[in-house]
Design a protein around this motif. Structure first.
Motif, PDB file in Angstrom:
ATOM      1  N   LEU A  47       0.836  -1.207   0.000  1.00 42.19           N
ATOM      2  CA  LEU A  47       0.000   0.000   0.000  1.00 42.19           C
ATOM      3  C   LEU A  47       0.872   1.258   0.000  1.00 42.19           C
ATOM      4  CD1 LEU A  47      -2.886   1.198   0.212  1.00 42.19           C
ATOM      5  CD2 LEU A  47      -2.594   1.195   2.667  1.00 42.19           C
ATOM      6  N   PHE A  48       1.885   1.273   0.865  1.00 47.20           N
ATOM      7  CA  PHE A  48       2.779   2.438   0.934  1.00 47.20           C
ATOM      8  C   PHE A  48       3.540   2.617  -0.383  1.00 47.20           C
ATOM      9  CE2 PHE A  48       2.213   2.671   5.517  1.00 47.20           C
ATOM     10  CZ  PHE A  48       2.301   4.042   5.714  1.00 47.20           C
ATOM     11  N   SER A  49       3.922   1.500  -1.006  1.00 44.15           N
ATOM     12  CA  SER A  49       4.678   1.578  -2.263  1.00 44.15           C
ATOM     13  C   SER A  49       3.828   2.208  -3.355  1.00 44.15           C
ATOM     14  CB  SER A  49       5.124   0.186  -2.720  1.00 44.15           C
ATOM     15  OG  SER A  49       5.890  -0.414  -1.733  1.00 44.15           O
ATOM     16  N   VAL A  50       2.566   1.766  -3.462  1.00 43.70           N
ATOM     17  CA  VAL A  50       1.685   2.291  -4.511  1.00 43.70           C
ATOM     18  C   VAL A  50       1.409   3.774  -4.268  1.00 43.70           C
ATOM     19  CG1 VAL A  50      -0.639   2.146  -5.507  1.00 43.70           C
ATOM     20  CG2 VAL A  50       0.614   0.050  -4.995  1.00 43.70           C
ATOM     21  N   VAL A  51       0.985   4.098  -3.045  1.00 46.47           N
ATOM     22  CA  VAL A  51       0.623   5.486  -2.748  1.00 46.47           C
ATOM     23  C   VAL A  51       1.866   6.388  -2.799  1.00 46.47           C
ATOM     24  CG1 VAL A  51      -0.453   7.028  -1.063  1.00 46.47           C
ATOM     25  CG2 VAL A  51      -1.336   4.730  -1.368  1.00 46.47           C
ATOM     26  N   GLY A  52       2.963   5.895  -2.269  1.00 42.17           N
ATOM     27  CA  GLY A  52       4.214   6.674  -2.258  1.00 42.17           C
ATOM     28  C   GLY A  52       4.684   6.991  -3.670  1.00 42.17           C
ATOM     29  N   SER A  53       4.639   6.004  -4.562  1.00 39.85           N
ATOM     30  CA  SER A  53       5.083   6.228  -5.948  1.00 39.85           C
ATOM     31  C   SER A  53       4.169   7.234  -6.634  1.00 39.85           C
ATOM     32  CB  SER A  53       5.056   4.928  -6.752  1.00 39.85           C
ATOM     33  OG  SER A  53       5.768   3.947  -6.102  1.00 39.85           O
ATOM     34  N   TYR A  54       2.876   7.117  -6.376  1.00 40.20           N
ATOM     35  CA  TYR A  54       1.910   8.034  -6.992  1.00 40.20           C
ATOM     36  C   TYR A  54       2.133   9.458  -6.483  1.00 40.20           C
ATOM     37  CZ  TYR A  54      -2.530  10.294  -8.056  1.00 40.20           C
ATOM     38  OH  TYR A  54      -3.474  11.175  -8.495  1.00 40.20           O
ATOM     39  N   ALA A  55       2.358   9.568  -5.170  1.00 39.11           N
ATOM     40  CA  ALA A  55       2.431  10.890  -4.545  1.00 39.11           C
ATOM     41  C   ALA A  55       3.651  11.694  -4.984  1.00 39.11           C
ATOM     42  CB  ALA A  55       2.434  10.735  -3.036  1.00 39.11           C
ATOM     43  N   LEU A  56       4.688  11.033  -5.489  1.00 37.77           N
ATOM     44  CA  LEU A  56       5.909  11.750  -5.877  1.00 37.77           C
ATOM     45  C   LEU A  56       5.628  12.842  -6.904  1.00 37.77           C
ATOM     46  CD1 LEU A  56       8.584   8.958  -6.207  1.00 37.77           C
ATOM     47  CD2 LEU A  56       8.731  10.964  -4.750  1.00 37.77           C
ATOM     48  N   ASN A  57       4.910  12.477  -7.979  1.00 36.81           N
ATOM     49  CA  ASN A  57       4.604  13.453  -9.039  1.00 36.81           C
ATOM     50  C   ASN A  57       3.120  13.515  -9.366  1.00 36.81           C
ATOM     51  OD1 ASN A  57       7.374  14.181  -9.671  1.00 36.81           O
ATOM     52  ND2 ASN A  57       7.567  12.120 -10.487  1.00 36.81           N
ATOM     53  N   ASN A  58       2.303  12.909  -8.515  1.00 36.09           N
ATOM     54  CA  ASN A  58       0.859  12.807  -8.761  1.00 36.09           C
ATOM     55  C   ASN A  58       0.563  12.178 -10.118  1.00 36.09           C
ATOM     56  OD1 ASN A  58      -0.036  13.704  -6.364  1.00 36.09           O
ATOM     57  ND2 ASN A  58      -0.417  15.804  -7.031  1.00 36.09           N
ATOM     58  N   THR A  59       1.309  11.168 -10.483  1.00 34.38           N
ATOM     59  CA  THR A  59       1.079  10.521 -11.767  1.00 34.38           C
ATOM     60  C   THR A  59       1.077   9.002 -11.613  1.00 34.38           C
ATOM     61  OG1 THR A  59       2.164   9.971 -13.856  1.00 34.38           O
ATOM     62  CG2 THR A  59       3.497  11.098 -12.266  1.00 34.38           C
ATOM     63  N   ILE A  60       0.143   8.372 -12.330  1.00 35.55           N
ATOM     64  CA  ILE A  60       0.011   6.917 -12.245  1.00 35.55           C
ATOM     65  C   ILE A  60       1.167   6.218 -12.986  1.00 35.55           C
ATOM     66  CG2 ILE A  60      -1.438   6.513 -14.290  1.00 35.55           C
ATOM     67  CD1 ILE A  60      -2.263   5.051 -10.893  1.00 35.55           C
ATOM     68  N   PHE A  61       1.834   6.968 -13.866  1.00 38.39           N
ATOM     69  CA  PHE A  61       2.962   6.412 -14.622  1.00 38.39           C
ATOM     70  C   PHE A  61       4.042   5.895 -13.662  1.00 38.39           C
ATOM     71  CE2 PHE A  61       7.142   6.967 -16.648  1.00 38.39           C
ATOM     72  CZ  PHE A  61       6.982   6.155 -17.760  1.00 38.39           C
ATOM     73  N   ASP A  62       4.319   6.691 -12.623  1.00 38.38           N
ATOM     74  CA  ASP A  62       5.341   6.280 -11.646  1.00 38.38           C
ATOM     75  C   ASP A  62       4.938   4.998 -10.918  1.00 38.38           C
ATOM     76  OD1 ASP A  62       7.073   8.305 -12.218  1.00 38.38           O
ATOM     77  OD2 ASP A  62       6.377   9.645 -10.633  1.00 38.38           O
ATOM     78  N   VAL A  63       3.625   4.805 -10.727  1.00 40.71           N
ATOM     79  CA  VAL A  63       3.156   3.590 -10.049  1.00 40.71           C
ATOM     80  C   VAL A  63       3.425   2.369 -10.950  1.00 40.71           C
ATOM     81  CG1 VAL A  63       1.211   2.491  -8.885  1.00 40.71           C
ATOM     82  CG2 VAL A  63       1.358   4.958  -8.945  1.00 40.71           C
ATOM     83  N   TRP A  64       3.206   2.557 -12.256  1.00 40.97           N
ATOM     84  CA  TRP A  64       3.493   1.452 -13.181  1.00 40.97           C
ATOM     85  C   TRP A  64       4.997   1.149 -13.218  1.00 40.97           C
ATOM     86  CZ3 TRP A  64      -0.077  -1.755 -14.217  1.00 40.97           C
ATOM     87  CH2 TRP A  64      -1.396  -1.352 -14.384  1.00 40.97           C
ATOM     88  N   VAL A  65       5.802   2.222 -13.181  1.00 41.00           N
ATOM     89  CA  VAL A  65       7.263   2.031 -13.154  1.00 41.00           C
ATOM     90  C   VAL A  65       7.641   1.207 -11.921  1.00 41.00           C
ATOM     91  CG1 VAL A  65       9.493   3.214 -12.870  1.00 41.00           C
ATOM     92  CG2 VAL A  65       7.822   4.118 -14.460  1.00 41.00           C
ATOM     93  N   MET A  66       7.031   1.559 -10.779  1.00 37.80           N
ATOM     94  CA  MET A  66       7.304   0.844  -9.529  1.00 37.80           C
ATOM     95  C   MET A  66       6.891  -0.628  -9.654  1.00 37.80           C
ATOM     96  SD  MET A  66       5.481  -0.425  -6.751  1.00 37.80           S
ATOM     97  CE  MET A  66       3.893   0.342  -6.925  1.00 37.80           C
ATOM     98  N   PHE A  67       5.714  -0.863 -10.231  1.00 39.06           N
ATOM     99  CA  PHE A  67       5.189  -2.223 -10.348  1.00 39.06           C
ATOM    100  C   PHE A  67       6.101  -3.082 -11.250  1.00 39.06           C
ATOM    101  CE2 PHE A  67       2.340  -5.282 -12.543  1.00 39.06           C
ATOM    102  CZ  PHE A  67       1.968  -6.029 -11.438  1.00 39.06           C
ATOM    103  N   VAL A  68       6.458  -2.529 -12.421  1.00 34.36           N
ATOM    104  CA  VAL A  68       7.339  -3.272 -13.337  1.00 34.36           C
ATOM    105  C   VAL A  68       8.703  -3.510 -12.670  1.00 34.36           C
ATOM    106  CG1 VAL A  68       8.508  -3.202 -15.587  1.00 34.36           C
ATOM    107  CG2 VAL A  68       6.139  -2.434 -15.396  1.00 34.36           C
ATOM    108  N   SER A  69       9.214  -2.494 -11.973  1.00 32.42           N
ATOM    109  CA  SER A  69      10.502  -2.650 -11.278  1.00 32.42           C
ATOM    110  C   SER A  69      10.415  -3.758 -10.231  1.00 32.42           C
ATOM    111  CB  SER A  69      10.921  -1.366 -10.593  1.00 32.42           C
ATOM    112  OG  SER A  69      10.957  -0.328 -11.499  1.00 32.42           O
TER     113      SER A  69
END
Lengths: 500, 140
Positions: free
Chosen positions: A393-415
């Motif tokens: 949960l923290f990983s998803v929300v944290g990645s999103y919150a960095l730039n307010n973009t879902i793209f970063d969440v996908w980057v996190m997931f693929v990583s």
């Protein structure tokens, strides 16, 4: 004076304490590492003033390293690889009914090790950064290649695999606008890619989510915490006297080991344990591996002793000493600060703040360690499955919150998926991250050096003594396994000839 | 593991080839001096490709018995699918709803008890929501 006031503000102290509590949980729970904790919690600090954000991250680092020794002592399971050597003498002491003293030694000597290495950092950082200020483009390129080669040479079993992940990191760093002429590269007309791939989501994915996936596959059993009484925590004066020499040796040695990119607490604690055994008196030598306080003090000191060394190279040269300092470079960049010699000129206050935070965090390690010894076994009873879910949960929300973009969440997931695959196939992750960090520095300085030195002439890298030394060391590090193998073959052949 | 290693290396090799071709599409109009924006990516891609070929050859030649490390389990697959749904629905449905449901599902996949899973997913989702929206002014 302003820095000291900032350090002792209620907000900063609150985040130091919060970081210490989080670090305690992260370190004490086997499977959770300081690297993972800092990667996941970095986005939380984005909105804080730098001194408060860094207070939290630095105290997680210091307490997380110390706390990884707790499960090593109580249940013979190292919290992180750095506390592997702590099991050698820590667990035998628990079996002898001396768990309290072992936990006390862990707290006191981890904290003292961190303090001594921070003092080294304070003394050495300024001269090193002053020296590094004279570096030109060729030296910076050589420095980044040297840092990368050291991490590749040390971090994994195979140099080939380390090189591969290192180059993948260097390649990922080229995505986005070119650093010299701003040409879009591999952006595929996606605006999200113009500024390159964000570094933090990759870190969260590789070290947080990937680690969770790996642990689900391994399915570690819930820890059976010790039920026995902890007993006396403070070592006696006689015991302190016995540990003084290994402590002194370990604090110096581990600071220098920490300064080598890629060499962290795992290497430092084993090296210092072996050295303390080597220099121990014959009657004390037998105690090693059977509950030696000297052995335990050496490894605990090394655990936090690497911090000062890792910070020295990070702050003065921009080279991370280990994975945690690699993430901290990302955190500093998040605040618009670029680690390296210029940091000492442009932002001396932040450097002083970091020194202060390291000193305070290591003092807190001692206090938390001594006063919390009786509750450590309870922390280890926490079910890991809850931690895993919360981390996601923290990983998803944290990645999103960095730039307010879902793209970063996908980057996190693929990583995260890549992290799992690389872990399973034994590919080291450290070089990938270092490649990603050092990539822009290596590329821009490589091209600048060629423009300054004449376009087609690569001699600029070999006529300059510093870059020549650094590049030679890099080549030596990468080829050292091959050289070792050649030497063994030659020695064997020599032996055969001698016999005939 | 040996086969997986070869598949992964072959996949990376194909991706590298495509990306290498892509470097020839870079706009180099502004590049008056130096090696140009394509040099560094090309150099790193060539190195990656070379190391992949070495890895494929060494995996092919390897006579070591196949290791039995699994790369995926049913539980992990379900867990990853739940995360995928979470990320996919993140911007489409209210955060609290998506977070509570997916966390609850993840807890069940990890074989946690029903009631404690529910309490845990509601509490942690609410806590994270409050931290980010009230503490950091981020709209979730």
């Amino acid at each position: 004076m302003g820095v000291v006031t900032d350090l002792f503000q209620i907000g900063t102290i609150f985040f130091i304490l919060l970081g210490s509590v989080l670090g305690l949980f992260i370190g004490a729970l086997p499977g959770l590492t300081a690297t993972m904790g800092i990667a996941i919690l970095t986005p939380l600090t984005f909105w804080l003033p730098p001194e408060q954000g860094l207070a939290m991250l630095i105290s997680i680092y210091c307490t997380g390293l110390f706390a990884s020794g707790i499960p090593a002592i109580l249940i013979n399971t190292p919290g992180t690889p750095a506390s592997m050597a702590t099991t050698f003498d820590g667990y035998p002491l628990t079996k002898q009914g001396k768990a309290g003293v072992a936990l006390g030694v862990n707290a006191i000597y981890s904290g003292l090790g961190g303090l001594i290495s921070t003092i080294f950092l304070i003394l050495l950082a300024q001269p090193i950064s002053t020296f590094a200020l004279s570096f030109g483009a060729a030296e910076y390129f050589a420095l980044s290649i040297f840092g990368l080669s050291m991490m590749i040479g040390i971090s994994g079993k195979s140099v080939k695999k380390g090189l591969l992940t290192g180059f993948i990191g260097l390649f990922l760093a080229t995505i986005g606008l070119d650093p010299i002429v701003s040409t879009p590269r591999f952006t595929f007309d996606q605006s999200a890619l113009y500024e390159g791939i964000s570094f933090i989501p990759i870190m969260i994915g590789l070290f947080g989510v990937g680690e969770i996936f790996d642990q689900i596959l391994k399915k570690q059993e819930t820890v059976n915490a010790v039920q026995q009484k902890i007993g006396r925590v403070l070592p006696s004066r006689q015991e302190h006297r016995e540990m003084a020499k290994p402590f002194a040796m370990s604090s110096i040695l581990s600071t220098f080991i920490g300064a080598i990119p890629g060499a962290g607490g795992d290497i430092a604690s084993i090296v210092t344990w072996e050295q303390s055994k080597r220099f121990a008196k014959p009657d004390k030598k037998r105690e090693f591996n059977n509950g030696s306080l000297s052995g335990l003090a050496a490894t605990c000191t090394a655990n936090n002793g690497v911090i000062g060394g890792a910070f020295t190279t990070m702050l003065t040269l921009g080279l991370p000493g280990d994975a945690v300092t690699a993430i901290l470079i990302g955190s500093l960049m998040m605040y618009g600060l670029q680690p390296g010699p210029n940091l000492f000129v442009e932002n001396p206050d932040i450097v002083t703040t970091i020194f202060g935070l390291l000193l305070i965090s290591n003092v807190v390690v001692i206090i938390v360690g001594l006063f919390g010894a009786h509750i450590f076994s309870r922390i280890m009873r926490l079910k890991q499955e809850y931690i895993w879910t919360a981390v996601i949960l923290f990983s998803v929300v944290g990645s999103y919150a960095l730039n307010n973009t879902i793209f970063d969440v996908w980057v996190m997931f693929v990583s995260g998926l890549v992290g799992l695959l690389f872990r399973r196939l034994d590919y080291p992750l450290g070089p990938l991250i270092l490649g990603l960090i050092l990539g822009p520095m290596a590329e821009s300085n490589f091209r600048r050096a060629l423009v300054i030195g004449g376009e087609t002439s690569y001699s600029v890298f070999f006529t300059n003594p510093i870059s020549l030394i650094l590049l030679s060391l890099a080549v030596l590090t990468l080829f050292s396994p091959l050289i070792k193998r050649l030497l063994i073959i030659l020695r064997q052949k020599g032996g055969d000839n001698h016999q005939t | 593991m040996k086969n997986l290693r070869m598949i992964m290396n072959a996949f990376v090799l194909i991706v590298c080839s495509y990306l290498f071709w892509e470097t020839f599409q870079f706009n180099t109009n502004f590049n008056a001096q130096g090696l140009g924006p394509a040099f560094f990516p090309r150099a790193t891609l060539l190195c990656i490709a070379f190391l992949n070929i070495v890895e494929i050859v060494s995996a092919f030649k390897s006579k070591q018995p196949q290791e039995q490390h699994s790369i995926m389990s049913k539980q992990l697959l379900l867990f990853i699918t739940a995360i995928l749904c979470f990320v996919g629905l993140f911007n489409s449905l209210p955060f609290l709803l998506v977070a509570i449901v997916t966390l609850f599902l993840m807890s069940l996949i990890l074989k946690l008890k029903l009631v404690s899973s529910l309490v845990f997913s509601v509490t942690i989702s609410l806590a994270v929501y409050l931290i980010f929206t009230q503490g950091f002014n981020i709209i979730l």
